[in-house]
Design a protein around this motif. Structure first.
Motif, PDB file in Angstrom:
ATOM      1  N   ASP A  92       0.835  -1.194   0.000  1.00 27.91           N
ATOM      2  CA  ASP A  92       0.000   0.000   0.000  1.00 27.91           C
ATOM      3  C   ASP A  92       0.875   1.252   0.000  1.00 27.91           C
ATOM      4  OD1 ASP A  92      -1.898   1.948   0.314  1.00 27.91           O
ATOM      5  OD2 ASP A  92      -2.871   1.037   2.054  1.00 27.91           O
ATOM      6  N   GLU A  93       0.727   2.086  -1.006  1.00 23.36           N
ATOM      7  CA  GLU A  93       1.537   3.302  -1.077  1.00 23.36           C
ATOM      8  C   GLU A  93       1.066   4.371  -0.097  1.00 23.36           C
ATOM      9  OE1 GLU A  93       2.267   4.806  -4.956  1.00 23.36           O
ATOM     10  OE2 GLU A  93       2.951   2.875  -5.759  1.00 23.36           O
ATOM     11  N   ASP A  94      -0.092   4.173   0.460  1.00 28.11           N
ATOM     12  CA  ASP A  94      -0.614   5.090   1.483  1.00 28.11           C
ATOM     13  C   ASP A  94      -1.027   4.246   2.690  1.00 28.11           C
ATOM     14  OD1 ASP A  94      -1.476   7.342   2.796  1.00 28.11           O
ATOM     15  OD2 ASP A  94      -3.438   7.366   1.806  1.00 28.11           O
ATOM     16  N   PRO A  95      -0.050   3.815   3.495  1.00 21.25           N
ATOM     17  CA  PRO A  95      -0.344   2.898   4.596  1.00 21.25           C
ATOM     18  C   PRO A  95      -1.267   3.536   5.629  1.00 21.25           C
ATOM     19  CG  PRO A  95       2.027   3.010   4.171  1.00 21.25           C
ATOM     20  CD  PRO A  95       1.383   4.131   3.414  1.00 21.25           C
ATOM     21  N   PRO A  96      -1.945   2.705   6.412  1.00 18.99           N
ATOM     22  CA  PRO A  96      -2.787   3.244   7.488  1.00 18.99           C
ATOM     23  C   PRO A  96      -1.943   3.888   8.566  1.00 18.99           C
ATOM     24  CG  PRO A  96      -2.612   0.853   7.649  1.00 18.99           C
ATOM     25  CD  PRO A  96      -1.972   1.239   6.349  1.00 18.99           C
ATOM     26  N   VAL A  97      -2.587   4.605   9.467  1.00 21.15           N
ATOM     27  CA  VAL A  97      -1.887   5.202  10.595  1.00 21.15           C
ATOM     28  C   VAL A  97      -1.184   4.102  11.381  1.00 21.15           C
ATOM     29  CG1 VAL A  97      -2.165   6.491  12.751  1.00 21.15           C
ATOM     30  CG2 VAL A  97      -3.535   7.094  10.742  1.00 21.15           C
ATOM     31  N   LYS A  98       0.049   4.337  11.753  1.00 20.66           N
ATOM     32  CA  LYS A  98       0.817   3.302  12.433  1.00 20.66           C
ATOM     33  C   LYS A  98       0.168   2.939  13.770  1.00 20.66           C
ATOM     34  CE  LYS A  98       4.075   6.317  14.899  1.00 20.66           C
ATOM     35  NZ  LYS A  98       5.498   6.610  15.169  1.00 20.66           N
ATOM     36  N   PRO A  99       0.210   1.643  14.127  1.00 18.57           N
ATOM     37  CA  PRO A  99      -0.332   1.250  15.433  1.00 18.57           C
ATOM     38  C   PRO A  99       0.417   1.886  16.594  1.00 18.57           C
ATOM     39  CG  PRO A  99       0.006  -0.652  14.001  1.00 18.57           C
ATOM     40  CD  PRO A  99       0.665   0.508  13.340  1.00 18.57           C
ATOM     41  N   GLY A 100       1.708   2.158  16.374  1.00 16.82           N
ATOM     42  CA  GLY A 100       2.495   2.800  17.421  1.00 16.82           C
ATOM     43  C   GLY A 100       2.883   1.843  18.521  1.00 16.82           C
ATOM     44  N   LYS A 101       2.907   2.334  19.749  1.00 18.33           N
ATOM     45  CA  LYS A 101       3.405   1.550  20.883  1.00 18.33           C
ATOM     46  C   LYS A 101       2.339   0.584  21.397  1.00 18.33           C
ATOM     47  CE  LYS A 101       6.905   4.811  22.457  1.00 18.33           C
ATOM     48  NZ  LYS A 101       6.919   5.573  21.202  1.00 18.33           N
ATOM     49  N   LEU A 102       2.774  -0.638  21.652  1.00 21.89           N
ATOM     50  CA  LEU A 102       1.885  -1.636  22.221  1.00 21.89           C
ATOM     51  C   LEU A 102       2.712  -2.636  23.021  1.00 21.89           C
ATOM     52  CD1 LEU A 102       2.232  -4.428  20.288  1.00 21.89           C
ATOM     53  CD2 LEU A 102       1.028  -2.936  18.697  1.00 21.89           C
ATOM     54  N   ARG A 103       2.060  -3.270  23.974  1.00 15.33           N
ATOM     55  CA  ARG A 103       2.700  -4.309  24.773  1.00 15.33           C
ATOM     56  C   ARG A 103       2.376  -5.673  24.176  1.00 15.33           C
ATOM     57  NH1 ARG A 103       6.771  -3.283  28.430  1.00 15.33           N
ATOM     58  NH2 ARG A 103       6.416  -1.227  29.340  1.00 15.33           N
ATOM     59  N   TYR A 104       3.417  -6.482  24.025  1.00 10.65           N
ATOM     60  CA  TYR A 104       3.212  -7.836  23.511  1.00 10.65           C
ATOM     61  C   TYR A 104       4.279  -8.740  24.100  1.00 10.65           C
ATOM     62  CZ  TYR A 104       1.746 -11.479  20.276  1.00 10.65           C
ATOM     63  OH  TYR A 104       1.240 -12.641  19.729  1.00 10.65           O
ATOM     64  N   GLY A 105       3.843  -9.802  24.745  1.00  8.15           N
ATOM     65  CA  GLY A 105       4.791 -10.726  25.356  1.00  8.15           C
ATOM     66  C   GLY A 105       5.690 -10.065  26.376  1.00  8.15           C
ATOM     67  N   GLY A 106       5.176  -9.015  27.032  1.00  9.99           N
ATOM     68  CA  GLY A 106       5.965  -8.299  28.027  1.00  9.99           C
ATOM     69  C   GLY A 106       6.881  -7.240  27.467  1.00  9.99           C
ATOM     70  N   ALA A 107       7.002  -7.148  26.144  1.00  9.63           N
ATOM     71  CA  ALA A 107       7.892  -6.169  25.506  1.00  9.63           C
ATOM     72  C   ALA A 107       7.087  -4.965  25.013  1.00  9.63           C
ATOM     73  CB  ALA A 107       8.634  -6.797  24.337  1.00  9.63           C
ATOM     74  N   LEU A 108       7.709  -3.788  25.054  1.00 10.67           N
ATOM     75  CA  LEU A 108       7.103  -2.591  24.495  1.00 10.67           C
ATOM     76  C   LEU A 108       7.576  -2.455  23.053  1.00 10.67           C
ATOM     77  CD1 LEU A 108       5.361  -0.071  24.916  1.00 10.67           C
ATOM     78  CD2 LEU A 108       7.432   1.141  25.667  1.00 10.67           C
ATOM     79  N   LEU A 109       6.649  -2.591  22.116  1.00  7.97           N
ATOM     80  CA  LEU A 109       6.965  -2.519  20.696  1.00  7.97           C
ATOM     81  C   LEU A 109       6.458  -1.209  20.112  1.00  7.97           C
ATOM     82  CD1 LEU A 109       5.838  -6.132  19.621  1.00  7.97           C
ATOM     83  CD2 LEU A 109       8.030  -5.417  20.622  1.00  7.97           C
ATOM     84  N   GLU A 110       7.170  -0.707  19.129  1.00  6.49           N
ATOM     85  CA  GLU A 110       6.728   0.461  18.355  1.00  6.49           C
ATOM     86  C   GLU A 110       6.558  -0.007  16.919  1.00  6.49           C
ATOM     87  OE1 GLU A 110       5.958   4.521  17.184  1.00  6.49           O
ATOM     88  OE2 GLU A 110       6.323   3.841  19.229  1.00  6.49           O
ATOM     89  N   ILE A 111       5.330  -0.088  16.456  1.00  6.88           N
ATOM     90  CA  ILE A 111       5.025  -0.621  15.136  1.00  6.88           C
ATOM     91  C   ILE A 111       4.765   0.525  14.167  1.00  6.88           C
ATOM     92  CG2 ILE A 111       3.599  -2.213  13.815  1.00  6.88           C
ATOM     93  CD1 ILE A 111       5.029  -3.538  16.183  1.00  6.88           C
ATOM     94  N   SER A 112       5.417   0.487  13.022  1.00  6.63           N
ATOM     95  CA  SER A 112       5.147   1.476  11.981  1.00  6.63           C
ATOM     96  C   SER A 112       5.128   0.771  10.624  1.00  6.63           C
ATOM     97  CB  SER A 112       6.195   2.594  12.001  1.00  6.63           C
ATOM     98  OG  SER A 112       7.494   2.073  11.810  1.00  6.63           O
ATOM     99  N   TYR A 113       4.615   1.477   9.624  1.00  9.99           N
ATOM    100  CA  TYR A 113       4.518   0.931   8.273  1.00  9.99           C
ATOM    101  C   TYR A 113       5.429   1.706   7.324  1.00  9.99           C
ATOM    102  CZ  TYR A 113       0.166  -1.350   9.789  1.00  9.99           C
ATOM    103  OH  TYR A 113      -0.772  -2.098  10.450  1.00  9.99           O
ATOM    104  N   VAL A 114       5.917   1.010   6.300  1.00  6.92           N
ATOM    105  CA  VAL A 114       6.618   1.692   5.219  1.00  6.92           C
ATOM    106  C   VAL A 114       6.169   1.064   3.900  1.00  6.92           C
ATOM    107  CG1 VAL A 114       8.652   0.157   5.248  1.00  6.92           C
ATOM    108  CG2 VAL A 114       8.868   2.473   4.347  1.00  6.92           C
ATOM    109  N   PRO A 115       5.865   1.864   2.888  1.00  6.07           N
ATOM    110  CA  PRO A 115       5.499   1.300   1.583  1.00  6.07           C
ATOM    111  C   PRO A 115       6.712   0.635   0.919  1.00  6.07           C
ATOM    112  CG  PRO A 115       4.830   3.608   1.773  1.00  6.07           C
ATOM    113  CD  PRO A 115       5.759   3.333   2.902  1.00  6.07           C
ATOM    114  N   TRP A 116       6.487  -0.472   0.273  1.00 10.81           N
ATOM    115  CA  TRP A 116       7.577  -1.142  -0.442  1.00 10.81           C
ATOM    116  C   TRP A 116       8.189  -0.207  -1.479  1.00 10.81           C
ATOM    117  CZ3 TRP A 116      11.301  -4.299  -0.400  1.00 10.81           C
ATOM    118  CH2 TRP A 116      11.893  -4.763  -1.573  1.00 10.81           C
TER     119      TRP A 116
END
Length: 345
Positions: free
Chosen positions: A56-80
């Motif tokens: 997707d050349e126009d990705p959705p808003v990034k989910p951002g910070k979330l907790r998963y398996g006890g870790a703090l993750l920062e999720i973002s998108y980048v178009p191929w």
């Protein structure tokens, strides 16, 4: 938590939540954990950056910070499309660092590993390092040129401060260091000390306005920032690109991370993220709770004045010109680092 444990949680998150999304092309690690050993300790005030690649050349808003398996993750998108050309990535200071080492989490099409194989051997070549330094310098110039003096004050402050802070990235890129966001000033100080240019560090702080601020003053305003942050989190509804930085999950970074810097004597280095967080809170409050925005505005204005010396648009415009005049000297130092860095080929 160890870095390796947090990475393993990120791998599981990708398998559970990213692979099934239409247009998914893979995922890789980015940010401050790149190149760190699995057994290194991950501070509570740090997260693991995961970039999900999409068609997707126009990705959705990034989910951002979330907790998963006890870790703090920062999720973002980048178009191929932004990664398709290796030389474009090599020239981009915010993209190239992720492919200096093998950071690939998942690669169903093979495109990410091909990119890594092409880019990694050339990452430290002088031509490409200089292009990335120039990319950072152009970001300073371009964003300062786009400054809008008619915007609300809480929007003017980050519009000046973030490109001013990118001056540190010019140096970090020349030193082949991660151009970190929140900890950019401590990282720049380390680089300038290592290359025998510690006096330039004070100039960087003077551009930000915090070269002589006291720990007591910073500690007072981090308390005010905490009150604004805690008041913003429950009322925030409108999505912004930084929204995940203003959540309860992000509190260890925004609040506790700033206090940690002050406690270890790096109060001046804490100023950048304290002011950035306050400005972002008011950007949200101005939309989602105007009354609270008005009530907390005096604390924001006092923090900006005490920590950066900025009291209005005229001050920002003057400081902008100071940054522009500083750039040729900064570039000369970056060139010196390029010449002295033994890891550049």
């Amino acid at each position: 938590m160890r870095v390796g444990t947090a990475r393993a949680a990120a791998v599981r998150w990708v398998a559970a939540h990213a692979r099934s999304v239409p247009g998914y092309r893979g995922a890789y690690f980015s940010g401050s954990t790149v190149g760190r050993a699995d057994d290194a300790e991950l501070a509570a005030s740090s997260d693991v950056d995961v970039v999900v690649v999409t068609e997707d050349e126009d990705p959705p808003v990034k989910p951002g910070k979330l907790r998963y398996g006890g870790a703090l993750l920062e999720i973002s998108y980048v178009p191929w499309a932004e990664l398709r050309d290796a030389e474009t990535v090599l020239s981009s200071y915010h993209l190239a660092g992720s492919f200096r080492v093998d950071t690939v989490i998942d690669d169903p099409t093979g495109g990410l590993r091909a990119l890594y194989a092409d880019l990694s051997p050339r990452f430290a070549e002088r031509e490409w390092v200089r292009r990335r330094c120039l990319d950072a310098r152009r970001r300073v110039e371009g964003r300062l040129a786009a400054f809008d003096g008619t915007a609300p004050f809480h929007e003017q402050v980050p519009a000046w401060m973030f490109p001013t802070g990118v001056t540190t990235h010019v140096l970090l890129v020349a030193a082949l260091r991660n151009p970190t966001v929140r900890l950019r000033y401590p990282a720049a100080r380390e680089v300038l000390t290592a290359y025998g240019r510690p006096r330039l560090y004070r100039e960087l702080l003077e551009l930000l306005g915090c070269a002589d601020v006291s720990a007591e003053v910073v500690r007072h305003h981090v308390g005010e920032m905490t009150r604004t942050f805690d008041a913003t989190v429950p009322v925030a509804r409108t999505p912004f690109f930084f929204s995940s930085d203003l959540t309860e999950r992000a509190r260890p970074i925004a609040v506790d991370g700033s206090r940690e810097l002050i406690d270890r004597g790096e109060h001046r280095e804490a100023v950048f993220w304290i002011v950035a967080t306050l400005a972002r809170c008011h950007t949200v409050l101005a939309v989602d709770d105007p009354a609270l925005h008005t009530a907390r505005l005096p604390a924001f204005e006092a923090a900006v004045a005490d920590l950066t010396g900025i009291t209005g648009t005229a001050d920002i415009l003057e400081r902008r010109e100071e940054v522009i005049r500083f750039l040729p000297g900064l570039w000369a130092v970056a060139e010196d680092i390029l010449a002295a860095n033994p890891d550049i080929t």
